[in-house]
Write an enzyme that holds these catalytic residues in place. Structure first.
Site, mmCIF file in Angstrom:
data_model
loop_
_atom_site.group_PDB
_atom_site.id
_atom_site.type_symbol
_atom_site.label_atom_id
_atom_site.label_comp_id
_atom_site.label_asym_id
_atom_site.label_seq_id
_atom_site.Cartn_x
_atom_site.Cartn_y
_atom_site.Cartn_z
ATOM 1 N N LYS A 28 0.837 -1.199 0.000
ATOM 2 C CA LYS A 28 0.000 0.000 0.000
ATOM 3 C C LYS A 28 0.871 1.247 0.000
ATOM 4 O O LYS A 28 1.787 1.382 0.820
ATOM 5 C CB LYS A 28 -0.846 0.035 1.276
ATOM 6 C CG LYS A 28 -2.274 -0.431 1.102
ATOM 7 C CD LYS A 28 -2.995 -0.224 2.419
ATOM 8 C CE LYS A 28 -4.468 -0.430 2.306
ATOM 9 N NZ LYS A 28 -5.123 -0.303 3.604
HETATM 10 C C1 E4P Z 1 -8.314 1.467 4.804
HETATM 11 O O1 E4P Z 1 -8.070 0.397 4.332
HETATM 12 C C2 E4P Z 1 -9.080 1.640 6.009
HETATM 13 O O2 E4P Z 1 -10.416 1.396 5.861
HETATM 14 C C3 E4P Z 1 -8.659 2.842 6.752
HETATM 15 O O3 E4P Z 1 -8.244 2.362 7.989
HETATM 16 C C4 E4P Z 1 -9.580 3.997 6.939
HETATM 17 O O4 E4P Z 1 -10.494 3.761 7.928
HETATM 18 P P1 E4P Z 1 -10.992 4.915 8.914
HETATM 19 O O5 E4P Z 1 -11.503 6.057 8.092
HETATM 20 O O6 E4P Z 1 -12.095 4.261 9.702
HETATM 21 O O7 E4P Z 1 -9.826 5.296 9.736
#
Ligand code: E4P
Length: 236
Positions: free
Chosen positions: A89
């Site tokens: 990533k």
């Molecule tokens: C990405 O893969 C995730 O979903 C990321 O942690 C974002 O999640 P959040 O907006 O709940 O932090």
């Protein structure tokens, strides 16, 4: 239309993997920190290898911890060497909107043959550019899009239409799930994959009325057993 698990907890991953309902795993440094991972880069290596081994050949995303061009490249090479099913990533741009990440993403996919999941994206247009650069996965944060007062479904519909029309290989991952209903609505909107946090997967599975119904069956089953306790199997 697969579901990935957004977690770095081996026991959580194992539980849902054994049920046969997840088709991959996504992690990021924030998830690892929240899940209590320690030990620096050695800790990340140990955890990533354990997850990759557990779910192989399903894909596992491991995020680089740097935004320096050379270090992104070297971390991506190292992470992807840990297991065949690990993809890397990389965020769409730097913390101040620096553009160099796109070049690294393109290089990783086209020169080094490393699968990249471009992350931290909030719009169809960002994802489209990442797809053009050659990304295998483009991750849009649906919950954060909704938090900003926009409807993630609209971005997903536009993005899927554009990707299909351009025959780009990128798969749309929608992450940042906030509510159980996000999963089906985002898949229906055109996401190839939705990555779900464990408590929402549990929320999808367990329904209060199902619980009540199961309790009824068990209660009545026990009563049937009690009433039939003197009956032999041959008589049933
Ligand atoms: C990405 O893969 C995730 O979903 C990321 O942690 C974002 O999640 P959040 O907006 O709940 O932090």
């Amino acid at each position: 239309m697969p579901i990935f698990l957004d977690s770095s907890k081996v026991n959580e991953i194992e539980k849902f993997h054994k049920m046969g309902i997840i088709r991959g795993v996504t992690t990021n440094p924030t998830i690892m920190l929240k899940d209590g991972l320690t030990g620096g880069m050695a800790g990340i290596e140990e955890r990533a290898k354990a997850i990759a081994r557990l779910v192989a050949p399903l894909p596992v995303s491991v995020e680089v911890t740097t935004n320096e061009h050379d270090r992104i490249l070297s971390q991506a090479k190292i992470f992807s060497s840990w297991a065949e099913n690990i993809n890397v990533k990389v965020t769409i741009h730097g913390p101040q909107g620096e553009l160099e990440n796109m070049e690294v993403i393109h290089e990783l996919e086209t020169v080094h043959d490393i699968r990249v999941n471009v992350t931290a994206m909030m719009s169809a247009q960002q994802c489209f550019l990442a797809a053009l650069a050659g990304a295998t996965y483009v991750s849009i944060f649906g919950g954060r899009v909704n938090d900003m007062g926009r409807n993630a479904c609209g971005e997903i519909i536009k993005l899927r239409n554009v990707l299909d029309a351009s025959s780009l290989k990128a798969q749309i991952i929608v992450g940042s799930t906030r509510e159980v209903l996000n999963v089906i609505e985002w898949l229906e909107a055109g996401a190839h994959i939705v990555t779900v946090v464990p408590h929402l997967l549990r929320g999808m599975l367990v329904h209060p009325y199902s619980k009540e119904t199961v309790q009824m069956f068990l209660r009545d089953g026990a009563e049937v057993e009690r009433l039939l306790k003197d009956t032999t199997i041959e008589e049933l």
